[in-house]
Structures are given as structure tokens and as C-alpha cells.
Write a protein that holds these residues in place. Structure first.
Motif, PDB file in Angstrom:
ATOM      1  N   TRP A   7       0.845  -1.188   0.000  1.00  0.00           N
ATOM      2  CA  TRP A   7       0.000   0.000   0.000  1.00  0.00           C
ATOM      3  C   TRP A   7       0.887   1.247   0.000  1.00  0.00           C
ATOM      4  CZ3 TRP A   7      -4.926   0.810  -1.002  1.00  0.00           C
ATOM      5  CH2 TRP A   7      -5.455   2.070  -0.742  1.00  0.00           C
ATOM      6  N   PRO A   8       0.579   2.275  -0.832  1.00  0.00           N
ATOM      7  CA  PRO A   8       1.396   3.494  -0.894  1.00  0.00           C
ATOM      8  C   PRO A   8       1.493   4.187   0.460  1.00  0.00           C
ATOM      9  CG  PRO A   8      -0.140   3.399  -2.732  1.00  0.00           C
ATOM     10  CD  PRO A   8      -0.541   2.307  -1.803  1.00  0.00           C
ATOM     11  N   ALA A   9       2.695   4.526   0.862  1.00  0.00           N
ATOM     12  CA  ALA A   9       2.931   5.096   2.189  1.00  0.00           C
ATOM     13  C   ALA A   9       2.227   6.427   2.394  1.00  0.00           C
ATOM     14  CB  ALA A   9       4.431   5.253   2.421  1.00  0.00           C
ATOM     15  N   THR A  10       2.050   7.204   1.330  1.00  0.00           N
ATOM     16  CA  THR A  10       1.469   8.551   1.459  1.00  0.00           C
ATOM     17  C   THR A  10      -0.039   8.594   1.264  1.00  0.00           C
ATOM     18  OG1 THR A  10       1.887   8.992  -0.891  1.00  0.00           O
ATOM     19  CG2 THR A  10       3.621   9.614   0.675  1.00  0.00           C
ATOM     20  N   LEU A  11      -0.658   7.445   1.003  1.00  0.00           N
ATOM     21  CA  LEU A  11      -2.089   7.412   0.704  1.00  0.00           C
ATOM     22  C   LEU A  11      -2.879   6.860   1.889  1.00  0.00           C
ATOM     23  CD1 LEU A  11      -3.792   7.955  -1.966  1.00  0.00           C
ATOM     24  CD2 LEU A  11      -3.941   5.478  -2.133  1.00  0.00           C
ATOM     25  N   PRO A  12      -3.879   7.588   2.396  1.00  0.00           N
ATOM     26  CA  PRO A  12      -4.696   7.072   3.499  1.00  0.00           C
ATOM     27  C   PRO A  12      -5.426   5.789   3.093  1.00  0.00           C
ATOM     28  CG  PRO A  12      -5.020   9.442   3.250  1.00  0.00           C
ATOM     29  CD  PRO A  12      -4.250   8.991   2.044  1.00  0.00           C
ATOM     30  N   TYR A  13      -5.391   4.796   3.974  1.00  0.00           N
ATOM     31  CA  TYR A  13      -6.090   3.523   3.740  1.00  0.00           C
ATOM     32  C   TYR A  13      -7.409   3.543   4.495  1.00  0.00           C
ATOM     33  CZ  TYR A  13      -7.118  -1.475   3.713  1.00  0.00           C
ATOM     34  OH  TYR A  13      -7.727  -2.700   3.540  1.00  0.00           O
ATOM     35  N   LEU A  14      -8.510   3.356   3.775  1.00  0.00           N
ATOM     36  CA  LEU A  14      -9.825   3.420   4.386  1.00  0.00           C
ATOM     37  C   LEU A  14     -10.300   2.047   4.864  1.00  0.00           C
ATOM     38  CD1 LEU A  14     -11.747   5.825   1.951  1.00  0.00           C
ATOM     39  CD2 LEU A  14     -10.551   6.392   4.073  1.00  0.00           C
ATOM     40  N   LYS A  15     -10.941   2.046   6.023  1.00  0.00           N
ATOM     41  CA  LYS A  15     -11.548   0.837   6.553  1.00  0.00           C
ATOM     42  C   LYS A  15     -13.063   0.955   6.625  1.00  0.00           C
ATOM     43  CE  LYS A  15      -7.514  -0.801   9.072  1.00  0.00           C
ATOM     44  NZ  LYS A  15      -7.024  -1.451  10.302  1.00  0.00           N
ATOM     45  N   ALA A  16     -13.576   2.042   6.081  1.00  0.00           N
ATOM     46  CA  ALA A  16     -15.013   2.291   6.012  1.00  0.00           C
ATOM     47  C   ALA A  16     -15.231   3.381   4.972  1.00  0.00           C
ATOM     48  CB  ALA A  16     -15.558   2.737   7.369  1.00  0.00           C
ATOM     49  N   PRO A  17     -16.445   3.499   4.424  1.00  0.00           N
ATOM     50  CA  PRO A  17     -16.722   4.578   3.475  1.00  0.00           C
ATOM     51  C   PRO A  17     -16.462   5.944   4.112  1.00  0.00           C
ATOM     52  CG  PRO A  17     -18.471   2.940   3.423  1.00  0.00           C
ATOM     53  CD  PRO A  17     -17.616   2.602   4.609  1.00  0.00           C
ATOM     54  N   LEU A  18     -15.996   6.893   3.298  1.00  0.00           N
ATOM     55  CA  LEU A  18     -15.700   8.243   3.764  1.00  0.00           C
ATOM     56  C   LEU A  18     -16.659   9.222   3.090  1.00  0.00           C
ATOM     57  CD1 LEU A  18     -13.748  10.241   5.263  1.00  0.00           C
ATOM     58  CD2 LEU A  18     -12.431  10.306   3.133  1.00  0.00           C
ATOM     59  N   TYR A  19     -17.327  10.064   3.870  1.00  0.00           N
ATOM     60  CA  TYR A  19     -18.274  11.028   3.317  1.00  0.00           C
ATOM     61  C   TYR A  19     -17.578  12.352   3.009  1.00  0.00           C
ATOM     62  CZ  TYR A  19     -22.173   8.046   4.863  1.00  0.00           C
ATOM     63  OH  TYR A  19     -23.062   7.019   5.050  1.00  0.00           O
ATOM     64  N   GLY A  20     -17.753  12.843   1.785  1.00  0.00           N
ATOM     65  CA  GLY A  20     -17.284  14.170   1.430  1.00  0.00           C
ATOM     66  C   GLY A  20     -18.199  15.223   2.024  1.00  0.00           C
ATOM     67  N   ALA A 124      -9.158   8.307  -5.536  1.00  0.00           N
ATOM     68  CA  ALA A 124      -7.907   8.899  -5.997  1.00  0.00           C
ATOM     69  C   ALA A 124      -6.995   9.290  -4.826  1.00  0.00           C
ATOM     70  CB  ALA A 124      -8.189  10.117  -6.871  1.00  0.00           C
ATOM     71  N   ARG A 125      -7.563   9.864  -3.777  1.00  0.00           N
ATOM     72  CA  ARG A 125      -6.752  10.392  -2.679  1.00  0.00           C
ATOM     73  C   ARG A 125      -6.783   9.539  -1.424  1.00  0.00           C
ATOM     74  NH1 ARG A 125      -8.158  16.893  -3.094  1.00  0.00           N
ATOM     75  NH2 ARG A 125      -7.331  17.194  -5.217  1.00  0.00           N
ATOM     76  N   GLU A 126      -7.702   8.620  -1.347  1.00  0.00           N
ATOM     77  CA  GLU A 126      -7.810   7.669  -0.247  1.00  0.00           C
ATOM     78  C   GLU A 126      -8.679   6.522  -0.735  1.00  0.00           C
ATOM     79  OE1 GLU A 126      -9.099  11.158   1.127  1.00  0.00           O
ATOM     80  OE2 GLU A 126     -10.306  10.711  -0.635  1.00  0.00           O
ATOM     81  N   GLY A 127      -8.496   5.345  -0.161  1.00  0.00           N
ATOM     82  CA  GLY A 127      -9.292   4.210  -0.627  1.00  0.00           C
ATOM     83  C   GLY A 127      -8.837   2.910  -0.008  1.00  0.00           C
ATOM     84  N   ASN A 128      -9.166   1.811  -0.685  1.00  0.00           N
ATOM     85  CA  ASN A 128      -8.712   0.491  -0.241  1.00  0.00           C
ATOM     86  C   ASN A 128      -8.160  -0.258  -1.458  1.00  0.00           C
ATOM     87  OD1 ASN A 128     -11.088  -0.157  -1.594  1.00  0.00           O
ATOM     88  ND2 ASN A 128     -11.727  -1.689  -0.098  1.00  0.00           N
ATOM     89  N   GLU A 129      -8.015  -1.558  -1.343  1.00  0.00           N
ATOM     90  CA  GLU A 129      -7.389  -2.336  -2.410  1.00  0.00           C
ATOM     91  C   GLU A 129      -8.121  -2.234  -3.742  1.00  0.00           C
ATOM     92  OE1 GLU A 129      -6.931  -5.046   1.336  1.00  0.00           O
ATOM     93  OE2 GLU A 129      -8.193  -3.363   0.669  1.00  0.00           O
ATOM     94  N   GLY A 130      -9.417  -1.926  -3.700  1.00  0.00           N
ATOM     95  CA  GLY A 130     -10.208  -1.863  -4.923  1.00  0.00           C
ATOM     96  C   GLY A 130      -9.648  -0.889  -5.957  1.00  0.00           C
ATOM     97  N   ARG A 131      -8.960   0.148  -5.517  1.00  0.00           N
ATOM     98  CA  ARG A 131      -8.434   1.160  -6.444  1.00  0.00           C
ATOM     99  C   ARG A 131      -7.320   0.610  -7.347  1.00  0.00           C
ATOM    100  NH1 ARG A 131      -4.009   4.108  -5.568  1.00  0.00           N
ATOM    101  NH2 ARG A 131      -4.983   6.122  -6.002  1.00  0.00           N
TER     102      ARG A 131
END
Length: 217
Positions: A7-20, A124-131
Motif C-alpha cells: 500500500w502506498p505510504a502517502t495514501l490514506p487507507y480506508l476501513k469504512a466509506p468516507l463522506y465528502g 484517488a486520494r484515499e481508498g482500499n485495495e479496490g483502487r
């Protein structure tokens, strides 16, 4: 393990959906409405115990693309860590949920969750393995996708998400059309998970001077 390997060190890894910031109460009500039994357009449900919603997901692994003929050579792809049955939910695609007003035309990771309700998910800026799922086009020996995007109600988070599903598992006519058999599909352990980004995606890339192949992950 809090993050998947590679996983990219600079990219936040999400463990739940994130609301904009533009996700409204109407969006939230839609997302958290459980599908009704008997609804012809019913969204499938993933139980809270499903490995597809575990983080990190045990069904997949992020790997570097080492095949020089691969369109995404030198980048990364998503591979099956175990055999995946036809029609099975592989994992949820997590990212930042947002409305059309904040849709980025430059993002290669932005998927519609529901056009009518005007809600999408951008990894693009945060996510999980699906990206890390690549497109099948241009990959030697791959004539079609072995996975697809499709919505799923995830009981773990109590809301509708975009899911990555293995293709196949349905019935199709055989011979004279009277006999039915299960269509081929599924993904073998170690095989790359590949979807179709759609013709619209590649048309936009060609307008921008891009090539028809894997995206920069």
C-alpha cells in the motif's frame, strides 16, 4: 496488519466509506436504506462477517506488474489471494463519497454509485485495495474482464457500496436453448483481477493523448 502489503505510504487507507462535505442527508438516507425483499432491482447484501468487507481484504493482494508486455508494467495491480467463485463478491470499493458538484474529470478512480441519486465514490486520494483493479484491455491473453463493478449493501457499515464482483455464475442456454448450464467465470488464485473501465473512460483518455491500457496506480 493495519494496511495491505504494497500500500502506498502517502495514501490514506480506508476501513469504512468516507463522506465528502457535499454528502447530504438525502444521500445518507439513500445509502443507508436496506434493500427490500422482493424488489426487482434489489441490491445484493454482504453480511457483516463477509471477508469482502474485511480490511485488509484476505481475498486479494496488491502486486507489482513485472510483465513488460502489460500496459501497467512498472505499476501495480490487484490479484486473487485465493480462488474466487463465479459471481462472488470480491471486495467493496472504498473511497470518498461525493455528489456531481465535486466530481473530478481528471480522476481515474471515480465511479458512479448511483447516477439518479447523484452520488459517486472516488478513490484517488484515499481508498482500499479496490483502487488497484486494472482494465483488461491490452493484456496478452485477456479477451474480456473477469470482474465487474456492481452495488452491494454492506451490513458491516449499514450502507450501499460499490462492490467488485467476479463475473460468471449465471445460467446460459446450451445447444438448442432448452438446456441450461452455469456460465464460466471465477478467478483462480494468483490471477490478476481485471474489470472494464468502459468505452467512455478510454475515449476521454484518447482525447487527452493517453494510451489504451492499464492506468497509473
Amino acid at each position: 496488519m493495519s494496511k495491505p502489503k504494497n500500500w502506498p505510504a502517502t495514501l490514506p487507507y480506508l476501513k469504512a466509506p468516507l463522506y465528502g462535505k457535499d454528502i447530504s442527508a438525502t444521500h445518507i438516507q439513500f445509502l443507508r436504506t436496506r434493500p427490500q425483499d422482493g424488489d426487482i432491482d434489489q441490491v445484493p447484501t454482504a453480511p457483516a462477517s463477509s471477508p469482502a468487507t474485511e480490511t485488509p481484504c484476505p481475498r486479494v493482494k496488491i502486486q507489482a506488474i513485472t510483465d513488460r508486455s502489460h500496459p501497467a508494467y512498472g505499476q501495480f495491480g490487484l490479484f486473487a489471494a485465493q480462488n474466487i467463485a463465479p459471481g462472488e463478491l470480491i471486495l467493496a470499493y472504498l473511497g470518498r463519497l461525493h455528489g456531481r458538484a465535486t466530481t473530478s474529470e481528471e480522476s481515474d478512480y471515480d465511479l458512479w454509485l448511483d447516477r439518479e441519486m447523484d452520488v459517486a465514490v472516488d478513490a484517488a486520494r484515499e481508498g482500499n485495495e479496490g483502487r488497484f483493479v486494472n482494465d483488461y484491455r491490452g493484456i496478452e491473453g485477456k479477451e474480456r474482464a473477469n470482474a465487474r463493478f456492481g452495488n452491494v449493501f454492506c451490513e458491516k457499515w449499514g450502507e450501499v457500496c460499490v462492490g467488485v464482483w467476479a463475473v460468471g455464475g449465471g445460467s446460459k442456454a446450451k445447444g438448442d436453448g432448452k438446456k441450461k448450464k452455469k456460465s464460466e467465470g471465477g478467478i483462480k488464485k494468483g490471477e490478476e483481477i481485471l474489470v472494464s473501465y468502459g468505452k467512455g473512460f478510454w475515449e476521454e483518455r484518447r482525447k487527452d493523448g493517453g494510451d489504451d491500457g492499464g492506468e497509473d496506480q
